[in-house]
Design an enzyme around this catalytic site. Structure first.
Site, PDB file in Angstrom:
ATOM      1  N   HIS A 179       0.815  -1.214   0.000  1.00 20.45           N
ATOM      2  CA  HIS A 179       0.000   0.000   0.000  1.00 20.45           C
ATOM      3  C   HIS A 179       0.849   1.264   0.000  1.00 20.45           C
ATOM      4  O   HIS A 179       0.332   2.362  -0.213  1.00 20.45           O
ATOM      5  CB  HIS A 179      -0.940   0.004   1.211  1.00 20.45           C
ATOM      6  N   ASP A 183      -2.535   1.613  -4.239  1.00 23.08           N
ATOM      7  CA  ASP A 183      -3.753   1.782  -3.445  1.00 23.08           C
ATOM      8  C   ASP A 183      -4.894   0.984  -4.063  1.00 23.08           C
ATOM      9  O   ASP A 183      -4.733   0.310  -5.085  1.00 23.08           O
ATOM     10  CB  ASP A 183      -4.125   3.264  -3.291  1.00 23.08           C
TER      11      ASP A 183
END
Length: 206
Positions: A179, A183
């Site tokens: 992440h 995303d």
């Protein structure tokens, strides 16, 4: 594996895809080419095509710097008696499904006999891990790569198509990403493209 979990922000996404047509076409391609082609080879090709559209996943993270690649060097997880090794099939974006199948088979045989060279276990930009005895799982990243596709088994299920209940062969895919780099929106774009290619696979076999 512990370092991978502690040094990255791993998040996994799951998607069920219809592989009925892809399974039919890979069986036909295997008969015509004389090459043993499994579903993993089809998915490797689909991943390579999807990474062209969503290149953020075809990357590595080193010392806080993200490096992106045009070539797709696919790590393929191979289970051994004493652990796991990930040989790398280079330049997948330029290979046909039959060539991918042959390359993976050669690397797997070398892995199991301990004959992999250093160049055959380095340079990966994306990894696929197949665990065909479970429906789905959460794969752990192969650092410094930023994404990994997990492949569960395919099973026949009743699904609704055009308002009718039909039996289709379905497979659960899982995508783990870092992440720090990837995303949810980026992961969703990759998964959407991958699903399109797998469920309408004619272009993959062209």
């Amino acid at each position: 594996m512990r370092n991978s979990l502690s040094q990255t922000a791993q998040l996994s996404y799951f998607l069920e895809v219809d592989v009925t047509e892809a399974q039919r076409m890979r069986r036909e391609a295997a008969r015509e080419s004389g090459v043993s082609i499994n579903m993993a080879s089809v998915l490797i090709k689909a991943c390579a095509e999807s990474l062209k559209r969503v290149p953020a996943l075809n990357s590595i993270l080193v010392d806080g710097n993200v490096m992106y690649f045009d070539e797709v060097n696919m790590g393929v997880a191979v289970a051994l008696d004493d652990g796991l090794i990930v040989p790398v099939l280079k330049d997948v974006q330029d290979k046909s499904i039959a060539e991918i199948a042959e390359g993976v088979q050669q690397l797997s045989e070398k892995a199991r006999t301990g004959h992999l060279s250093s160049s055959e276990i380095s340079g990966g930009t994306f990894t696929i891990s197949v665990l065909g005895v479970v429906d789905g799982f959460t794969p752990i990243l192969n650092p410094p790569q930023n994404a990994l596709l997990g492949v569960g088994r395919s099973v026949q299920k009743p699904v609704v198509r055009g308002g009718e209940i039909v039996v289709r062969e379905m497979m659960t895919l899982s995508l783990t990403g870092d992440h720090q780099v990837i995303d949810g929106a980026i992961a969703a774009r990759f998964f959407r493209r991958l699903q399109q290619l797998v469920e309408r696979p004619a272009a993959l076999f062209g």
